[in-house]
Design an enzyme around this catalytic site. Structure first.
Site, PDB file in Angstrom:
ATOM      1  CB  CYS A  28     -28.227 -11.452  -1.301  1.00  0.00           C
ATOM      2  SG  CYS A  28     -26.879 -11.851  -2.238  1.00  0.00           S
ATOM      3  CD  GLU A  43     -21.369 -10.921   2.915  1.00  0.00           C
ATOM      4  OE1 GLU A  43     -22.332 -10.070   2.448  1.00  0.00           O
ATOM      5  OE2 GLU A  43     -20.259 -10.729   3.109  1.00  0.00           O
TER       6      GLU A  43
HETATM    7  P1  NAP Z   1     -32.329 -18.073   6.890  1.00  0.00           P
HETATM    8  O1  NAP Z   1     -33.720 -18.722   7.003  1.00  0.00           O
HETATM    9  O2  NAP Z   1     -31.757 -17.045   7.582  1.00  0.00           O
HETATM   10  O3  NAP Z   1     -31.260 -19.470   6.847  1.00  0.00           O
HETATM   11  C1  NAP Z   1     -29.978 -19.329   6.340  1.00  0.00           C
HETATM   12  C2  NAP Z   1     -29.121 -20.348   6.815  1.00  0.00           C
HETATM   13  O4  NAP Z   1     -29.108 -20.281   8.229  1.00  0.00           O
HETATM   14  C3  NAP Z   1     -29.647 -21.821   6.488  1.00  0.00           C
HETATM   15  O5  NAP Z   1     -28.552 -22.621   6.242  1.00  0.00           O
HETATM   16  C4  NAP Z   1     -30.410 -22.271   7.794  1.00  0.00           C
HETATM   17  O6  NAP Z   1     -30.695 -23.701   7.788  1.00  0.00           O
HETATM   18  C5  NAP Z   1     -29.517 -21.492   8.803  1.00  0.00           C
HETATM   19  N1  NAP Z   1     -30.168 -21.262  10.218  1.00  0.00           N
HETATM   20  C6  NAP Z   1     -31.228 -21.021  10.537  1.00  0.00           C
HETATM   21  N2  NAP Z   1     -31.356 -20.984  11.999  1.00  0.00           N
HETATM   22  C7  NAP Z   1     -30.347 -21.011  12.387  1.00  0.00           C
HETATM   23  C8  NAP Z   1     -29.637 -21.046  13.608  1.00  0.00           C
HETATM   24  N3  NAP Z   1     -30.380 -20.695  14.676  1.00  0.00           N
HETATM   25  N4  NAP Z   1     -28.431 -20.936  13.746  1.00  0.00           N
HETATM   26  C9  NAP Z   1     -27.676 -21.382  12.451  1.00  0.00           C
HETATM   27  N5  NAP Z   1     -28.062 -21.425  11.571  1.00  0.00           N
HETATM   28  C10 NAP Z   1     -29.228 -21.395  11.221  1.00  0.00           C
HETATM   29  O7  NAP Z   1     -32.176 -17.439   5.510  1.00  0.00           O
HETATM   30  P2  NAP Z   1     -32.922 -17.817   3.946  1.00  0.00           P
HETATM   31  O8  NAP Z   1     -34.182 -17.955   3.983  1.00  0.00           O
HETATM   32  O9  NAP Z   1     -31.807 -19.390   3.333  1.00  0.00           O
HETATM   33  O10 NAP Z   1     -31.854 -16.787   2.716  1.00  0.00           O
HETATM   34  C11 NAP Z   1     -32.919 -15.724   2.588  1.00  0.00           C
HETATM   35  C12 NAP Z   1     -32.042 -14.518   2.945  1.00  0.00           C
HETATM   36  O11 NAP Z   1     -30.645 -14.613   2.840  1.00  0.00           O
HETATM   37  C13 NAP Z   1     -32.651 -13.244   2.325  1.00  0.00           C
HETATM   38  O12 NAP Z   1     -32.784 -12.463   3.445  1.00  0.00           O
HETATM   39  C14 NAP Z   1     -31.305 -12.730   1.625  1.00  0.00           C
HETATM   40  O13 NAP Z   1     -31.227 -11.501   1.338  1.00  0.00           O
HETATM   41  C15 NAP Z   1     -30.206 -13.227   2.293  1.00  0.00           C
HETATM   42  N6  NAP Z   1     -29.179 -13.628   1.458  1.00  0.00           N
HETATM   43  C16 NAP Z   1     -28.075 -12.844   1.578  1.00  0.00           C
HETATM   44  C17 NAP Z   1     -26.912 -12.801   0.760  1.00  0.00           C
HETATM   45  C18 NAP Z   1     -25.751 -11.993   0.882  1.00  0.00           C
HETATM   46  O14 NAP Z   1     -24.758 -12.480   0.266  1.00  0.00           O
HETATM   47  N7  NAP Z   1     -25.951 -10.965   1.629  1.00  0.00           N
HETATM   48  C19 NAP Z   1     -26.685 -14.071   0.003  1.00  0.00           C
HETATM   49  C20 NAP Z   1     -27.909 -14.863  -0.264  1.00  0.00           C
HETATM   50  C21 NAP Z   1     -28.912 -14.489   0.616  1.00  0.00           C
HETATM   51  P3  NAP Z   1     -31.646 -24.427   7.570  1.00  0.00           P
HETATM   52  O15 NAP Z   1     -31.892 -24.140   6.109  1.00  0.00           O
HETATM   53  O16 NAP Z   1     -31.576 -25.557   7.961  1.00  0.00           O
HETATM   54  O17 NAP Z   1     -32.892 -23.743   8.391  1.00  0.00           O
END
Ligand code: NAP
Length: 500
Positions: free
Chosen positions: A295, A256
């Protein structure tokens, strides 16, 4: 300062020697630390697979539903505490924090109902039996059984309670143990939820594990029976999806990710009509709720070219009523974004849009990660490429065929349409449908309409392309991600006995 621990293999593990510090985004005050250095990830997964999986699979859907009810009750009992943590650690207003916590509880309760409908079975019977030969004896039937691995859930920072609960509810009901990893920056809410569930022995041993801090090499430890549900940025999703073991072992992955959700105002609406007012209200709510960090928030506002200026003026008037500040203050209508990185990303995103800012500014305050709501006009084509994850949306005039403009976003979670013209609604809805997981048809007579930005457990959530290509929730549909569908083929009486 609070130490966020991980709960793995039946015990708590501390934050280790080099934890990350979690802040209050309004004051930049350190609140907690989290780190996963001391966690044996392989042992954590093994424990969940070998202890939690069998315990859940021994239960019927109805019994698993009772566990979800106990989880919902636990969260309800700590609701005030969770809301306070959402305000402090997430920069949420009280209303934003309630949205997250109540969304979590509501989703768990919706799956309690799904569980009751599925009853005493331990596996799903999928559709009707099929006669395969000339006689009725040769028979086929699809069923779905829980997978024997771990459901790893990696969540984004914006919905620490709801993100945890919506994934956990479906996996546990399907019969898979969960290892949940919240985004580190806002993990205090999810940590407290799990801490209480463990304290009260709400779930069978091994059914729920929790990882606080960095995921380290968690993804590379997953195998063929495990599943990974990820919510976050498209770039992290891409990295996860292309991990060699994920590809080699065909690990089932649901992503997602980003979305350039659009709201389309029909050409038929008079200013000040109820439908027009609803459109304005939904746009402003989506821009400012959770400081635009949803999102599903509206990023592109499509309006007929001839009324662009009046829509702009009306939106500016409404946005001017939004007080931005420390959400601990009850009068504040919009808090800061979650982290300094997030604010920097929003600033870069607004610059990248190359449009004219017609409301708001990128001015920084001395303390806190605040941004005003920002309305952009005449952006470059990048508006169809780049998600600015904050209180930012762009106005786009259209002459005809708004669906073709919406489709330039290459896949989104939700598109909303506001019109009283049935022909326009049908043409636009069917035009945008292949590019979305959900279409919201705004109507002023829908009481307490949640707007397009609310994810409902009864409906699917996800979207093609840029949105990650995933699908979650949707009532019983969501279970299939955690289950293996298998076709039974044989003599009808044998199959019917097996089905009970
Ligand atoms: P993110 O930086 O991609 O992080 C998301 C999650 O992934 C965090 O728990 C992060 O952990 C983890 N993570 C980071 N690098 C990883 C790796 N190499 N392997 C496994 N896990 C890893 O995203 P975010 O900044 O938290 O969220 C914002 C984004 O989420 C926006 O683009 C938004 O559109 C999207 N979003 C989408 C939805 C949907 O349902 N489509 C819902 C909500 C948000 P750490 O925090 O420990 O780094």
């Amino acid at each position: 300062m609070v130490e966020l621990r991980s709960y793995v293999a039946g015990r708590w593990v501390g934050a280790g020697a080099s934890p990350q510090t979690l802040l209050n985004p309004a004051t930049e005050e350190p609140l907690a630390r989290a780190g996963s250095e001391g966690v044996d990830l392989a042992a954590a997964l093994h424990h969940a697979r070998s202890v939690g999986g069998p315990a859940l699979r021994a239960l019927s859907f109805a019994e698993r539903g009772a566990l979800l009810k106990a989880m919902a009750d636990s969260m309800q009992a700590q609701r005030d505490e969770l809301i306070a943590l959402g305000i402090a650690n997430g920069g949420n207003t009280r209303s934003d924090a309630k949205f997250d916590v109540d969304g979590a509880i509501g989703t768990l309760l919706a799956y309690v109902e799904t569980a009751a409908a599925l009853g005493e079975r331990r596996f799903l019977v999928d559709g009707e039996g099929i006669q395969l030969g000339r006689s009725a004896r040769f028979h086929g039937q699809h069923i779905a059984v829980p997978r024997h691995g771990v459901a790893v859930h990696i969540n984004a920072f914006n919905f620490p309670a709801w993100g945890f609960a919506e994934k956990a509810a479906v996996a546990l009901l399907a019969g898979m143990p969960v290892l949940s990893k919240p985004a580190t920056s806002s993990a205090m809410v999810a940590f407290r939820v799990v801490e209480r569930l463990v304290e009260k022995n709400t779930l069978p041993e091994g059914a729920l594990s929790f990882l606080a801090g960095s995921p380290r090499d968690l993804v590379s430890l997953l195998g063929a029976q495990d599943v990974l549900a990820f919510t976050g940025s498209g770039s992290t999703g891409e990295r996860i999806r292309t991990s060699p073991n994920i590809v080699r072992e065909s690990v089932r992955v649901n992503v997602e990710a980003d979305s350039l959700n659009a709201a389309v105002l029909g050409p038929d609406l008079a200013a000040r009509s109820d439908m027009y007012e609803l459109f304005l209200k939904d746009v402003v709510r989506d821009m400012t709720q959770k400081a635009g960090q949803k999102c599903t928030a509206i990023r592109r506002i499509l309006v007929p070219a001839e009324i662009l200026s009046s829509v702009r003026d009306d939106l500016k008037e409404l946005l001017a009523t939004i007080t931005v500040g420390n959400p601990a203050d009850e009068d504040v209508r919009m808090g800061p974004v979650a982290t300094a990185d997030q604010r920097a990303d929003v600033h870069q995103g607004v610059d990248a849009l190359q449009g004219k800012i017609v409301f708001g500014s990128l001015e920084k305050r001395n303390k806190g990660f605040f941004i005003s709501p920002i309305l952009v006009e005449s952006p470059g084509d990048v508006v169809h490429e780049r998600e600015v994850f904050g209180p930012v949306a762009s106005l786009l005039p259209y002459q005809e065929d708004p669906a073709a403009i919406v489709a330039r976003g290459k896949g989104g979670l939700v598109c909303s349409i506001y019109s009283d013209d049935q022909a326009f609604i049908e043409e636009t809805a069917l035009g945008v449908a292949p590019f979305h997981g959900r279409i919201f048809l705004g109507h002023p007579k829908i009481e307490l309409s949640p707007g397009p930005g609310t994810v409902l457990p009864q409906l699917v959530h996800g979207g093609p392309g840029r949105a990650g290509g995933g699908e979650e929730l949707g009532g019983p549909r969501g279970l299939s991600f955690y289950m293996q569908r298998v076709a039974l083929e044989g003599a009808r009486p044998v199959i019917q006995k097996l089905l009970g």
